[in-house]
Design a protein around this motif. Structure first.
Motif, PDB file in Angstrom:
ATOM      1  N   ILE A  84      40.960  14.209  38.603  1.00 31.63           N
ATOM      2  CA  ILE A  84      40.004  15.314  38.540  1.00 31.63           C
ATOM      3  C   ILE A  84      40.495  16.505  39.352  1.00 31.63           C
ATOM      4  O   ILE A  84      40.289  17.668  38.971  1.00 31.63           O
ATOM      5  CB  ILE A  84      38.604  14.845  39.015  1.00 31.63           C
ATOM      6  CG1 ILE A  84      37.542  15.887  38.681  1.00 31.63           C
ATOM      7  CG2 ILE A  84      38.593  14.506  40.481  1.00 31.63           C
ATOM      8  CD1 ILE A  84      37.298  16.086  37.233  1.00 31.63           C
ATOM      9  N   ASP A  85      41.152  16.247  40.476  1.00 30.10           N
ATOM     10  CA  ASP A  85      41.711  17.346  41.279  1.00 30.10           C
ATOM     11  C   ASP A  85      42.826  18.063  40.529  1.00 30.10           C
ATOM     12  O   ASP A  85      42.919  19.296  40.560  1.00 30.10           O
ATOM     13  CB  ASP A  85      42.238  16.807  42.618  1.00 30.10           C
ATOM     14  CG  ASP A  85      41.120  16.316  43.531  1.00 30.10           C
ATOM     15  OD1 ASP A  85      39.964  16.748  43.314  1.00 30.10           O
ATOM     16  OD2 ASP A  85      41.393  15.500  44.425  1.00 30.10           O
ATOM     17  N   HIS A  86      43.673  17.290  39.865  1.00 29.00           N
ATOM     18  CA  HIS A  86      44.777  17.880  39.108  1.00 29.00           C
ATOM     19  C   HIS A  86      44.243  18.725  37.947  1.00 29.00           C
ATOM     20  O   HIS A  86      44.737  19.839  37.709  1.00 29.00           O
ATOM     21  CB  HIS A  86      45.688  16.776  38.584  1.00 29.00           C
ATOM     22  CG  HIS A  86      46.821  17.270  37.734  1.00 29.00           C
ATOM     23  ND1 HIS A  86      47.894  17.973  38.255  1.00 29.00           N
ATOM     24  CD2 HIS A  86      47.041  17.191  36.399  1.00 29.00           C
ATOM     25  CE1 HIS A  86      48.719  18.293  37.272  1.00 29.00           C
ATOM     26  NE2 HIS A  86      48.228  17.827  36.136  1.00 29.00           N
ATOM     27  N   PHE A  87      43.243  18.214  37.256  1.00 28.39           N
ATOM     28  CA  PHE A  87      42.670  18.945  36.123  1.00 28.39           C
ATOM     29  C   PHE A  87      41.960  20.218  36.595  1.00 28.39           C
ATOM     30  O   PHE A  87      42.006  21.255  35.925  1.00 28.39           O
ATOM     31  CB  PHE A  87      41.700  18.042  35.371  1.00 28.39           C
ATOM     32  CG  PHE A  87      41.091  18.687  34.161  1.00 28.39           C
ATOM     33  CD1 PHE A  87      41.891  19.175  33.133  1.00 28.39           C
ATOM     34  CD2 PHE A  87      39.716  18.821  34.044  1.00 28.39           C
ATOM     35  CE1 PHE A  87      41.333  19.776  32.013  1.00 28.39           C
ATOM     36  CE2 PHE A  87      39.149  19.425  32.933  1.00 28.39           C
ATOM     37  CZ  PHE A  87      39.965  19.900  31.915  1.00 28.39           C
ATOM     38  N   GLN A  88      41.309  20.136  37.745  1.00 29.99           N
ATOM     39  CA  GLN A  88      40.612  21.301  38.295  1.00 29.99           C
ATOM     40  C   GLN A  88      41.596  22.424  38.620  1.00 29.99           C
ATOM     41  O   GLN A  88      41.344  23.594  38.294  1.00 29.99           O
ATOM     42  CB  GLN A  88      39.844  20.882  39.555  1.00 29.99           C
ATOM     43  CG  GLN A  88      38.952  21.948  40.142  1.00 29.99           C
ATOM     44  CD  GLN A  88      38.044  21.389  41.217  1.00 29.99           C
ATOM     45  OE1 GLN A  88      37.254  20.478  40.960  1.00 29.99           O
ATOM     46  NE2 GLN A  88      38.166  21.912  42.420  1.00 29.99           N
ATOM     47  N   LYS A  89      42.723  22.082  39.223  1.00 34.57           N
ATOM     48  CA  LYS A  89      43.743  23.090  39.531  1.00 34.57           C
ATOM     49  C   LYS A  89      44.362  23.660  38.254  1.00 34.57           C
ATOM     50  O   LYS A  89      44.681  24.849  38.180  1.00 34.57           O
ATOM     51  CB  LYS A  89      44.827  22.469  40.417  1.00 34.57           C
ATOM     52  CG  LYS A  89      44.347  22.125  41.823  1.00 34.57           C
ATOM     53  CD  LYS A  89      45.443  21.467  42.628  1.00 34.57           C
ATOM     54  CE  LYS A  89      44.949  21.098  44.024  1.00 34.57           C
ATOM     55  NZ  LYS A  89      46.006  20.388  44.809  1.00 34.57           N
ATOM     56  N   GLU A  90      44.528  22.804  37.265  1.00 32.18           N
ATOM     57  CA  GLU A  90      45.081  23.254  35.981  1.00 32.18           C
ATOM     58  C   GLU A  90      44.160  24.267  35.302  1.00 32.18           C
ATOM     59  O   GLU A  90      44.615  25.273  34.752  1.00 32.18           O
ATOM     60  CB  GLU A  90      45.292  22.039  35.073  1.00 32.18           C
ATOM     61  CG  GLU A  90      46.054  22.352  33.791  1.00 32.18           C
ATOM     62  CD  GLU A  90      46.325  21.113  32.974  1.00 32.18           C
ATOM     63  OE1 GLU A  90      46.307  21.207  31.736  1.00 32.18           O
ATOM     64  OE2 GLU A  90      46.527  20.025  33.574  1.00 32.18           O
ATOM     65  N   LEU A  91      42.845  24.004  35.361  1.00 30.19           N
ATOM     66  CA  LEU A  91      41.883  24.929  34.783  1.00 30.19           C
ATOM     67  C   LEU A  91      41.844  26.251  35.539  1.00 30.19           C
ATOM     68  O   LEU A  91      41.729  27.324  34.938  1.00 30.19           O
ATOM     69  CB  LEU A  91      40.479  24.303  34.776  1.00 30.19           C
ATOM     70  CG  LEU A  91      40.037  23.559  33.522  1.00 30.19           C
ATOM     71  CD1 LEU A  91      38.622  23.038  33.707  1.00 30.19           C
ATOM     72  CD2 LEU A  91      40.117  24.433  32.301  1.00 30.19           C
ATOM     73  N   GLU A  92      41.923  26.186  36.862  1.00 36.08           N
ATOM     74  CA  GLU A  92      41.923  27.408  37.668  1.00 36.08           C
ATOM     75  C   GLU A  92      43.104  28.310  37.324  1.00 36.08           C
ATOM     76  O   GLU A  92      42.963  29.531  37.240  1.00 36.08           O
ATOM     77  CB  GLU A  92      41.947  27.057  39.153  1.00 36.08           C
ATOM     78  CG  GLU A  92      40.625  26.492  39.674  1.00 36.08           C
ATOM     79  CD  GLU A  92      40.708  26.119  41.144  1.00 36.08           C
ATOM     80  OE1 GLU A  92      41.835  26.112  41.701  1.00 36.08           O
ATOM     81  OE2 GLU A  92      39.662  25.819  41.746  1.00 36.08           O
ATOM     82  N   GLY A  93      44.266  27.707  37.090  1.00 30.94           N
ATOM     83  CA  GLY A  93      45.434  28.494  36.715  1.00 30.94           C
ATOM     84  C   GLY A  93      45.322  29.066  35.312  1.00 30.94           C
ATOM     85  O   GLY A  93      45.892  30.119  35.014  1.00 30.94           O
TER      86      GLY A  93
END
Length: 226
Positions: A84-93
């Motif tokens: 979930i942390d990885h996906f959250q950072k991916e969405l932010e970018g």
């Protein structure tokens, strides 16, 4: 009327809430497109998690809050919350905004029309005959407390040259009754003959408005979570 109107849109603001909560008049087209992209991305990436719905809130232009209702939240969270942390950072970018993702588990997956439609679609993809797949799912849904369910499948059923649609139902599904808690879901089954569409109408009871803006009735507990 009930056959030509989206069951959710017909009851929006009455006993259904918006799944996108924001208002920016100037950038509305861009935000609608962004919401669609976010939902499509989540659905494709975590299809196995049983995504019932995705609610999006924008308290400010820089913040996006995403609430994912899933039957199997562990798939999205991952080991130690890494996924979930990885996906959250991916969405932010991707959207150039700060993103916060919340995961909520669906208490009754068999009473969510989207998950029921996906179940029928997966059975069709596994080469189970369409009438049998519909009958098995309807029986299970009714056993879990649904007041009524209707499933319609359309496409090249059984590999036929001419596309057709068949329908199966149990109980009652009052599509024109506004107080009825009707959940609607759609899924697609990709077969070697082509795409087969699955539509599901699920009746969970009636919702009666009470004083103070609260809801009461057969489906009051479920309606409060929608």
């Amino acid at each position: 009327m009930g056959q030509k109107t989206h069951p959710y849109g017909l009851r929006l603001g009455i006993n259904k809430k918006w799944i996108s909560n924001w208002f920016f008049e100037k950038d509305a087209p861009r935000y609608v497109k962004e919401d669609h992209m976010i939902r499509t991305m989540i659905k494709q990436r975590y299809y196995g998690a049983g995504i019932a719905r995705v609610a999006i809130e924008r308290p400010t232009e820089e913040w996006v809050s995403i609430i994912i209702y899933a039957a199997r939240p562990g798939i999205i969270i991952g080991k130690g919350g890494q996924e979930i942390d990885h996906f959250q950072k991916e969405l932010e970018g991707l959207i150039k905004r700060k993103v916060k993702i919340y995961i909520k588990e669906v208490d009754h997956p068999d009473l969510e029309a989207t998950l029921v439609a996906e179940d029928v679609a997966s059975r069709i993809q596994n080469r189970i005959p369409v009438p049998r797949a519909m009958k098995e799912v309807i029986q299970r849904v009714m056993e879990h407390g649904a007041k009524g369910v209707k499933i319609r499948c359309g496409g090249r059923l059984g590999g036929a040259e001419i596309a057709r649609s068949i329908e199966s139902k149990a109980g009652r599904v009052p599509l024109q009754t506004i107080r009825a808690d009707i959940d609607y879901g759609f899924a697609e089954a990709l077969t070697k003959y082509g795409m087969i569409g699955v539509k599901v109408w699920l009746y969970r009871g009636d919702i009666y408005p009470a004083r103070g803006g609260e809801v009461r009735g057969v489906a009051s507990a479920q309606a409060a979570k929608v």
